[in-house]
Enzyme design. Sequence first.
Site, mmCIF file in Angstrom:
data_model
loop_
_atom_site.group_PDB
_atom_site.id
_atom_site.type_symbol
_atom_site.label_atom_id
_atom_site.label_comp_id
_atom_site.label_asym_id
_atom_site.label_seq_id
_atom_site.Cartn_x
_atom_site.Cartn_y
_atom_site.Cartn_z
ATOM 1 N N LYS A 102 -12.263 -0.841 -0.499
ATOM 2 C CA LYS A 102 -11.671 -0.543 -1.374
ATOM 3 C C LYS A 102 -11.742 0.451 -2.641
ATOM 4 O O LYS A 102 -13.967 0.888 -2.690
ATOM 5 C CB LYS A 102 -10.307 -0.470 -1.804
ATOM 6 C CG LYS A 102 -9.643 -0.194 -0.489
ATOM 7 C CD LYS A 102 -7.988 -0.479 0.139
ATOM 8 C CE LYS A 102 -7.454 0.241 0.734
ATOM 9 N NZ LYS A 102 -6.935 -1.154 1.907
ATOM 10 N N SER A 139 0.608 -1.659 0.057
ATOM 11 C CA SER A 139 -0.043 -0.340 0.137
ATOM 12 C C SER A 139 0.835 0.982 0.466
ATOM 13 O O SER A 139 0.139 2.400 -0.652
ATOM 14 C CB SER A 139 -1.188 0.017 1.451
ATOM 15 O OG SER A 139 -0.322 -0.216 2.059
ATOM 16 N N HIS A 160 -6.184 -3.856 -2.676
ATOM 17 C CA HIS A 160 -4.989 -3.037 -3.390
ATOM 18 C C HIS A 160 -5.458 -3.596 -4.590
ATOM 19 O O HIS A 160 -4.902 -3.187 -5.653
ATOM 20 C CB HIS A 160 -3.621 -1.996 -2.966
ATOM 21 C CG HIS A 160 -4.505 -1.027 -1.581
ATOM 22 N ND1 HIS A 160 -4.926 0.175 -2.145
ATOM 23 C CD2 HIS A 160 -3.858 -0.951 -0.973
ATOM 24 C CE1 HIS A 160 -4.836 0.395 -0.988
ATOM 25 N NE2 HIS A 160 -3.733 0.177 -0.231
HETATM 26 C C1 LIG Z 1 -6.498 -1.578 3.759
HETATM 27 C C2 LIG Z 1 -6.290 -2.468 4.117
HETATM 28 C C3 LIG Z 1 -6.251 -3.297 4.353
HETATM 29 C C4 LIG Z 1 -8.076 -2.793 5.356
HETATM 30 O O1 LIG Z 1 -8.927 -2.663 4.792
HETATM 31 P P1 LIG Z 1 -10.261 -2.175 5.569
HETATM 32 O O2 LIG Z 1 -11.248 -3.486 5.288
HETATM 33 O O3 LIG Z 1 -10.463 -1.266 5.671
HETATM 34 O O4 LIG Z 1 -9.642 -3.090 7.383
HETATM 35 C C5 LIG Z 1 -5.896 -4.435 5.388
HETATM 36 N N1 LIG Z 1 -4.833 -4.910 4.209
HETATM 37 C C6 LIG Z 1 -5.058 -4.415 3.108
HETATM 38 C C7 LIG Z 1 -3.288 -4.942 2.502
HETATM 39 C C8 LIG Z 1 -4.752 -3.247 3.031
HETATM 40 O O5 LIG Z 1 -4.678 -2.160 1.688
#
Ligand SMILES: *Cc1c(COP(=O)(O)O)cnc(C)c1O
Length: 393
Positions: free
Chosen positions: A241, A184, A212
């Site tokens: 996302k 990320s 992502h």
């Molecule tokens: C954004 C993200 C999360 C967290 O996701 P949420 O559903 O907002 O808790 C977990 N792992 C990765 C790799 C992320 O990029």
Amino acid sequence: MKKALEEIAIQIEASKKQGTYKQSQVLTGSMGPVVKLANNRQVVNLCSNDYLGLAAHPEIIERSKQALDKFGNGTASVRFICGTFEIHLQLEEALAKFTKKQKATTYVSCWNANEALVPTLLGPGDVVISDQLNHASIIDACRLCGSKSTKLIYKHNDMQDLKQRLEEAKSAKTILIITDGVFSMEGDLANLPEITSLAGDYGAIVAVDDSHAHGVLGETGKGTTEHFGVEVDIITGTLGKALGGAAGGFVAADEPVIELLIQRSRPQLFSNALPPATSAGAIAALEILECEPERISKLHENVRYLRKNLGGIGYEVIESPTAIVPIIVGDTARAIRMAQRMLEYDILITGFGYPVVPEGAARLRAQVSAAHSRDCLDKALKAFEALREECLS
Ligand SMILES: *Cc1c(COP(=O)(O)O)cnc(C)c1O
């Protein structure tokens, strides 16, 4: 004030003085490629995870509303007591199909999904091997194993180092390799072909968190496994996302793994289920993704455009198919200051510093969406051009 609380206040004051205090922008309208701030000010949004522009999609909103009417505000229960609604099962079936796995189960976030997975899967004497730059939720998930299992960390995407960790672990009953699919803060990809091949040599389980990458990579948006054409044992991901931008997370795997999580994972046993409206919105998002793959190609076109033109005005950007474009500026205070300067040009972008990224590697992180018009991207590029000296000197 109690002494311990006074010290906390001093820490906060110090971070304000150092310029590392994070101040949130407040949105007064819906998420999108352009967002509204106070006083109706419109800015180009270069920092959301709404990669496919689905967060405010009318169909998704409608389907969430219908579920709200039918099922009410929430579950008022954890899954196993009386909080499993038919819409959860529909979503989980859709997620299993999406990930091409036997079964999936959901959590209120991917944070929870990761924290459910690792400590539930591993027992005494087992080993988890984790990429050094994995998401904080994976790091914490590994910590939750406590002292009963061994945690080994390999250098970011360093396959030689991973092999050494596997050598160290090879007498363990269960070895779990866990990695982000797309990292990320870097926007680079895990080397899944090598990781799965090494895992095969050592009989290790591979889990990929494709938060992502879902909706972003692979011809039909199925993520890094589709991008590389490889299979992994366990996939985790977020519904917050590209897949609708609301909330929720999931684990998908062979049936016994999912059964184990449903029976034993603490975030599902002791915390409320995903709200039905959120579940319905996620199902709608998965359907839109399937029917409108052109959103993915549009996203990639936008990603190529931003990367190429940032390079053209003197910024160093790594070649990558992901929608995350980091611009390294050095120290945390500068990253935060640069984000403030970008906002003067009506561009919303976040500066990330320590402890989110290592000291000295603070950055602005641009995130591209399929919903960005060429105009949005050009406006952002103009701001980057104007601020180049300040950013990079
Ligand atoms: C954004 C993200 C999360 C967290 O996701 P949420 O559903 O907002 O808790 C977990 N792992 C990765 C790799 C992320 O990029």
